[in-house]
Motif scaffolding. Structure first.
Motif, PDB file in Angstrom:
ATOM      1  N   ASN A  76       0.469  -0.900  -0.152  1.00 16.41           N
ATOM      2  CA  ASN A  76      -0.135  -0.574   0.109  1.00 16.41           C
ATOM      3  C   ASN A  76       1.336   0.879  -0.539  1.00 16.41           C
ATOM      4  N   ASN A  77       2.301   1.535  -0.369  1.00 11.43           N
ATOM      5  CA  ASN A  77       2.878   2.067  -0.384  1.00 11.43           C
ATOM      6  C   ASN A  77       2.417   3.115   0.607  1.00 11.43           C
ATOM      7  N   LEU A  78       2.791   2.258   2.036  1.00 11.03           N
ATOM      8  CA  LEU A  78       2.730   2.913   3.077  1.00 11.03           C
ATOM      9  C   LEU A  78       3.784   2.760   4.721  1.00 11.03           C
ATOM     10  N   LEU A  79       4.355   2.403   4.469  1.00  5.88           N
ATOM     11  CA  LEU A  79       5.906   2.307   5.474  1.00  5.88           C
ATOM     12  C   LEU A  79       6.883   3.632   5.998  1.00  5.88           C
ATOM     13  N   SER A  80       6.454   3.546   7.706  1.00  8.45           N
ATOM     14  CA  SER A  80       7.291   5.030   8.241  1.00  8.45           C
ATOM     15  C   SER A  80       7.308   4.047   9.561  1.00  8.45           C
ATOM     16  N   VAL A  81       8.851   3.779   9.026  1.00  8.03           N
ATOM     17  CA  VAL A  81       9.527   3.385  10.466  1.00  8.03           C
ATOM     18  C   VAL A  81      10.327   4.138  11.228  1.00  8.03           C
ATOM     19  N   LYS A  82      10.012   4.041  13.200  1.00  8.06           N
ATOM     20  CA  LYS A  82      10.291   4.535  14.051  1.00  8.06           C
ATOM     21  C   LYS A  82      11.470   4.488  14.103  1.00  8.06           C
ATOM     22  N   PHE A  83      12.857   4.690  13.737  1.00  6.26           N
ATOM     23  CA  PHE A  83      14.204   4.422  14.181  1.00  6.26           C
ATOM     24  C   PHE A  83      14.669   5.175  14.948  1.00  6.26           C
ATOM     25  N   LEU A  84      15.087   5.185  16.094  1.00  7.93           N
ATOM     26  CA  LEU A  84      15.869   6.490  16.707  1.00  7.93           C
ATOM     27  C   LEU A  84      17.292   5.754  16.762  1.00  7.93           C
ATOM     28  N   ASP A 104      20.259   1.747  23.633  1.00  3.98           N
ATOM     29  CA  ASP A 104      19.679   1.853  25.029  1.00  3.98           C
ATOM     30  C   ASP A 104      19.456   0.415  23.977  1.00  3.98           C
ATOM     31  N   PRO A 105      19.295  -1.273  24.548  1.00  2.00           N
ATOM     32  CA  PRO A 105      18.955  -1.969  24.142  1.00  2.00           C
ATOM     33  C   PRO A 105      16.996  -2.201  24.068  1.00  2.00           C
ATOM     34  N   LYS A 106      16.839  -1.595  24.692  1.00  2.00           N
ATOM     35  CA  LYS A 106      14.910  -1.846  25.531  1.00  2.00           C
ATOM     36  C   LYS A 106      14.347  -1.178  24.137  1.00  2.00           C
ATOM     37  N   ILE A 107      15.418  -0.139  23.562  1.00  2.00           N
ATOM     38  CA  ILE A 107      14.563   0.689  22.742  1.00  2.00           C
ATOM     39  C   ILE A 107      15.327   0.461  21.133  1.00  2.00           C
ATOM     40  N   SER A 108      15.787  -0.248  20.787  1.00  2.00           N
ATOM     41  CA  SER A 108      16.608  -0.383  19.925  1.00  2.00           C
ATOM     42  C   SER A 108      16.744  -2.294  19.486  1.00  2.00           C
ATOM     43  N   SER A 109      16.380  -2.745  20.720  1.00  2.00           N
ATOM     44  CA  SER A 109      17.092  -4.829  19.974  1.00  2.00           C
ATOM     45  C   SER A 109      16.344  -4.984  19.121  1.00  2.00           C
ATOM     46  N   ALA A 110      14.706  -4.450  18.722  1.00  2.00           N
ATOM     47  CA  ALA A 110      13.704  -4.957  17.940  1.00  2.00           C
ATOM     48  C   ALA A 110      14.628  -4.257  16.382  1.00  2.00           C
TER      49      ALA A 110
END
Length: 404
Positions: free
Chosen positions: A283-291, A302-308
């Motif tokens: 659907n051309n609708l993919l915005s991901v919150k990478f910090l 911080d792995p609590k934030i970025s482990s995934a």
């Protein structure tokens, strides 16, 4: 004709004339109420709510019987949202609480029903509302509050009102579901909700949104369960929503991923994130919150934030390769810092993500291109560099024609 019968005839004629006038008035389309002077939040809510209800007084449904007490009209409320981000926040929750409290306490003709599938069968009206940050040079930051009442049977908006509320430290933090969400969930359904909340009386509500209202009730219930940390119950409800006719949507797929992750179901979480990515690509609708670390191009320490994040990258690469699409990897930053620095930083971060994708799929490397947007496309724009403006530090994956 006797004087008494003549008197009775005159009385009935007067009543008939009055009733006709009421019906004619009821057929006229109410005008939206707009309060354009800036007010404290609570006053703005009162003005908007009273303006909304005033428009309903001449509707045929409220003039059907000349009684001292009208039968109560059932209203369901679909959770109010921030129009810029599509998120529920602390202040949008406060808005819906204030609006419904005002309606119930001051206007006895309304009964607020739970937003559930069973209530949709009984309710006459649907209440929606948004808050939109007003750009410009006002001395204080402010929001436009927009609320609308839609008749469920006809699908038409019957009343709409707006007011401007001053931001005196309003809580714009996203609620837990949106805080934890890895993606921006502002899809066509949310856009339809936003349009409906600003639609003038007499016009139809957005059909994409209204046609999925039964599923929206399931999603609302599941999201409330997630916010209450009842993750097993939330997962079951999201899965129920997924099986409904309009269930395959971002909020549902996102909820299934997040609840699996919260429950420690790693394999199920990765599988569900892959399905979420596939839907976003289609659907051309993919915005991901990478910090990222402040001022840098490495993912947040911080792995609590970025482990995934590694799993996210893996699934994005996999699904994009399977779909054989070409993508622009678009980096964004918050407003903190100079425009020039943010332009450079956003490009560096997009390039870093692209390199991580290439490492997962060499084939994909030939079909991706990095672009930096700096802070030119901020969604929130608060420059707080915390959960409130996490969406401003997103990376978008835009599907483009190959060779473009």
């Amino acid at each position: 004709m006797t004087p008494r019968s003549s008197s009775r005839h005159g009385l009935w004629a007067l009543l008939a004339s009055a009733l006709f006038s009421l019906v004619v008035a009821g057929c006229a389309t109410p005008q939206a109420t707009a309060i354009d002077n800036e007010l404290p939040f609570d006053q703005a809510v009162v003005q908007a709510t009273d303006g909304l209800v005033t428009q309903t007084q001449n509707l045929p449904a409220f003039l059907a019987k000349l009684e001292t007490k009208l039968a109560k009209r059932g209203v369901v409320l679909d959770s109010m949202i921030d129009a810029d981000s599509g998120q529920q926040t602390g202040v949008t929750r406060l808005l819906e609480q204030r609006v419904t409290a005002r309606m119930v306490s001051r206007f006895e003709q309304f009964e607020i029903l739970p937003f559930q599938a069973s209530s949709l069968q009984k309710a006459q009206y649907l209440l929606t509302g948004t808050m939109t940050r007003i750009p410009g040079t006002r001395a204080r930051k402010s929001f436009r509050l927009s609320i609308a009442l839609t008749e469920l049977k006809s699908g038409k908006v019957v009343a709409q009102a707006s007011a401007i509320a001053r931001d005196d430290g309003l809580d714009t933090n996203p609620t837990p579901y949106y805080r934890d969400s890895p993606v921006l969930v502002k899809d066509k359904i949310i856009e339809g909700y936003i349009r409906t909340s600003s639609t003038p009386p007499g016009q139809p509500a957005d059909d994409v949104y209204l046609g999925r209202i039964a599923t929206a009730a399931l999603v609302n219930d599941a999201t409330n369960l997630y916010n209450s940390e009842r993750y097993r119950d939330a997962l079951a409800q999201y899965q129920t929503a997924l099986t409904s006719p309009a269930g395959e949507q971002l909020r549902v797929l996102n909820g299934i991923y997040m609840t699996n992750l919260k429950l420690g179901r790693t394999a199920e979480a990765e599988k569900s994130f892959g399905r979420l990515v596939a839907f976003g690509i289609a659907n051309n609708l993919l915005s991901v919150k990478f910090l990222f670390n402040p001022g840098g191009t490495e993912f947040w320490s911080d792995p609590k934030i970025s482990s995934a994040y590694g799993m996210w990258i893996r699934q994005i690469a996999r699904e994009a390769t399977v779909a054989k699409v070409c993508m622009q990897v678009v980096g964004h930053t918050s407003k903190t810092g100079s425009d020039q620095a943010n332009e450079s930083l956003s490009l560096q971060r997009a390039t870093y993500v692209e390199q991580r994708l290439d490492a997962e799929s060499a084939e994909l490397g030939r079909r991706t291109k990095s672009i930096g947007m700096g802070n030119r496309q901020n969604i929130v724009g608060s420059a707080t560099d915390d959960a409130r403006d996490a969406l401003d530090r997103r990376v978008e994956f835009k599907i483009v024609p190959c060779g473009a």
